[in-house]
Scaffold this motif. Structure first.
Motif, PDB file in Angstrom:
ATOM      1  N   LYS A 341      -2.171   4.114 -14.631  1.00 62.70           N
ATOM      2  CA  LYS A 341      -3.157   4.036 -14.094  1.00 62.70           C
ATOM      3  C   LYS A 341      -3.735   5.521 -13.462  1.00 62.70           C
ATOM      4  CE  LYS A 341      -4.805   2.289  -8.899  1.00 62.70           C
ATOM      5  NZ  LYS A 341      -4.362   2.811  -8.042  1.00 62.70           N
ATOM      6  N   ARG A 425      -4.586  -3.854 -11.222  1.00 67.14           N
ATOM      7  CA  ARG A 425      -3.749  -4.440 -10.251  1.00 67.14           C
ATOM      8  C   ARG A 425      -3.469  -5.377 -10.709  1.00 67.14           C
ATOM      9  NH1 ARG A 425      -7.865  -3.929  -6.467  1.00 67.14           N
ATOM     10  NH2 ARG A 425      -7.770  -2.587  -4.526  1.00 67.14           N
ATOM     11  N   TRP A 479      -4.390   1.924  -4.604  1.00 59.33           N
ATOM     12  CA  TRP A 479      -4.610   0.891  -5.016  1.00 59.33           C
ATOM     13  C   TRP A 479      -4.983  -0.368  -3.699  1.00 59.33           C
ATOM     14  CZ3 TRP A 479      -3.234  -0.796  -9.606  1.00 59.33           C
ATOM     15  CH2 TRP A 479      -2.416  -0.561  -9.927  1.00 59.33           C
ATOM     16  N   ARG A 482      -1.182  -5.101  -2.516  1.00 59.45           N
ATOM     17  CA  ARG A 482      -0.839  -5.342  -3.823  1.00 59.45           C
ATOM     18  C   ARG A 482      -0.763  -6.506  -3.439  1.00 59.45           C
ATOM     19  NH1 ARG A 482       4.074  -1.529  -4.304  1.00 59.45           N
ATOM     20  NH2 ARG A 482       4.478  -3.312  -2.322  1.00 59.45           N
TER      21      ARG A 482
END
Ligand SMILES: Nc1ncnc2c1ncn2[C@@H]1O[C@H](COP(=O)(O)OP(=O)(O)OP(=O)(O)O)[C@@H](O)[C@H]1O
Ligand SMILES: [Zn+2]
Length: 485
Positions: A341, A425, A479, A482
């Motif tokens: 990422k 993700r 992010w 999550r």
């Protein structure tokens, strides 16, 4: 020879570790400008586990490197749909016949199903399509011809089949480095075998039995031996000798020595059939080598179902040198995902940019070091740090940076210019809420916060948490949220 290198030192010579000599050797192609590679493929009686797929990530990285170095690559991966026994030595049953009997299914349906499952994993891991997928059952007539050619001088017939006499060729087992009888304890005796290491190249169907896959031959109705397949298909598609033969390190012990013995017999020479024999080490977990025989095993699909992008597993493989053992853990996979990422985020600014010839010295220096690392027996752990260094360069021409990242990623196959943050993700299959719902709740929360309605904002956060979604305010990797596993 990397496409984007203009102002660089001469390309590094490609050196690869040859299991036959246990040494690094310069790659010198059999046919000028070409590289012909054969990789032992899957036995399609079950799903591949991620350890099996490490073998193909390795073969693919080798193929990509040969292309990067300017060679015209012809890669063959076979599909073993007959002949591989439950024991690599000569005892046991055909893995596919056994699976078909246990599940009362047609062997052809089983082979088709698991071949397709394997191809799905190949695609998920961005393993390039080889020039040929050779299917063993398509080559049975050629296998019979090969066996006929060597039968008189090198084989003997027993009730159970036609056996290869391993003492009939020079230096049997030199790849495995076993002294002639070290293998004895590992190899189940078959009545009448002259030497423990002798192996069946044709297995007769026992009287009164019928197999789903059987063919007529001069030695009776039956099926070819697994080792015979690879000798025949590699020669048919790549010529004799060809450049590089690959497989997992277990193949160094029995399968490849037996292929080599057959090749020597068939060519009436001491030629092993390939200039280089290369082997990847195992993926292990805490209990040892990952294997299908041990019941529970990890599949690429399970990684995806748990929410991990499959290319995180590819990166995990590249973090280790292919000749080192690699231990799988979920923490390790998570760390590889984070690393991927970061790389994708660092590359994002040049994603839409037109590539330009690399003249910047920092970039051309990194490209030269990248070339040197990959040319040094595929040193992917170092190559990964170099693509990261290139991605991190600031105040640099965007088109050149794009060109350099693209050239490196073509070898590593991580798709760093195509993937987005959102693609990476974590999204477990079991999640009870959809991404659209999450994004909508987050938008409402943002509005609440803008209006300084912190009670509403906290309520939305708790609601999301109850649905298994952790909101990650201010996460440095961006992010945002999550899903709990
Ligand atoms: N744990 C592992 N790590 C890396 N490579 C492996 C591992 N297990 C098998 N391989 C390699 O995977 C490739 C495909 O093997 P194949 O489909 O014949 O599996 P198999 O021998 O039936 O698997 P298993 O050993 O799991 O029962 C071979 O090159 C083999 O050497
Ligand atoms: Zn093989």
């Amino acid at each position: 020879m990397g496409a984007a290198m203009t102002e660089t030192p001469p390309p590094a010579p490609l050196r690869l570790f040859n299991s036959l000599t246990r040494q690094l050797e310069d790659f010198e192609p059999v046919h000028a400008g070409e590289a012909r590679v054969y990789s032992c493929g899957p036995t399609v009686y079950n799903y591949p586990h991620i350890g099996n797929m490490r073998a193909y990530v390795f073969a693919d990285t080798l193929g990509r490197t040969l292309s990067f170095k300017g060679y015209k690559l012809t890669h063959v991966i076979n599909i073993t749909d007959v002949g591989h026994l439950t024991d690599d030595a000569d005892a046991g049953e055909d893995k596919l016949e056994k699976a078909a009997a246990e599940r009362a299914q047609s062997i052809w349906d089983i082979a088709r199903h698991y071949t397709e499952a394997y191809w799905a994993d190949v695609k998920a891991l961005n393993i390039r399509q080889p020039a040929h997928w050779s299917i063993a059952t398509d080559y049975v007539p050629a296998m019979i011809e090969f066996a006929k050619a060597i039968a008189d001088k090198h084989c003997y017939e027993l009730e159970s089949g036609l056996y290869f006499d391993t003492t009939s060729v020079a230096g049997y087992g030199r790849l495995a480095r076993h002294s002639t009888d070290e293998g004895e304890s590992r190899i189940d005796p078959v009545d009448g075998k002259r030497h423990p290491a002798d192996f069946a190249i044709w297995r007769k169907t026992p009287a009164g039995e019928k197999r789903q896959m059987e063919w007529d031959s001069p030695w009776g109705r039956g099926a070819p031996g697994w080792h015979l397949e690879c000798s025949v298909m590699s020669e048919a598609l790549l010529g004799f000798p060809f450049d590089i033969h690959t497989g997992g390190i277990d193949h160094r012990e029995i399968h490849h020595p037996n292929e080599i013995a057959q090749n020597q017999a068939h060519s009436c020479s001491n030629d092993s059939g390939a200039r280089l024999w290369m082997h990847n080490n195992f993926l292990v977990d805490r209990s040892g080598k990952m294997s299908k025989s041990s019941g529970e095993f990890l599949r690429v699909q399970l990684l995806i179902d748990k929410g991990y992008h499959p290319l995180a597993y590819r990166l995990m493989c590249l973090q280790a040198h292919y000749r080192s053992e690699l231990e799988f853990s979920w923490e390790g996979l998570g760390a590889a995902l984070t690393r991927l990422k970061r790389l994708v985020m660092a590359a994002a600014s040049v994603r839409e940019v037109e590539r330009a010839p690399v003249t910047d010295r920092r970039l051309s220096g990194l490209l030269a070091r990248f070339d040197a690392a990959m040319s040094d027996d595929l040193n992917t752990p170092v190559a990964l740090t170099l693509i990261e260094d290139a991605a991190a360069l600031k105040k640099i021409d965007a088109g050149q940076k794009r060109a350099a990242l693209e050239a490196m990623d073509k070898v590593l196959g991580l798709e760093v210019l195509a993937l987005s943050r959102a693609d990476l993700r974590i999204r477990p299959k079991v999640a009870a809420v959809t991404e659209v719902e999450i994004e909508a709740a987050l938008t409402r929360r943002k509005e609440a916060r803008a209006a300084k309605d912190f009670a509403a904002s906290d309520a939305l956060r708790d609601e999301l948490l109850a649905a298994g979604v952790e909101v990650m305010d201010g996460d440095p990797l961006g992010w945002d949220w999550r899903l709990e596993n």
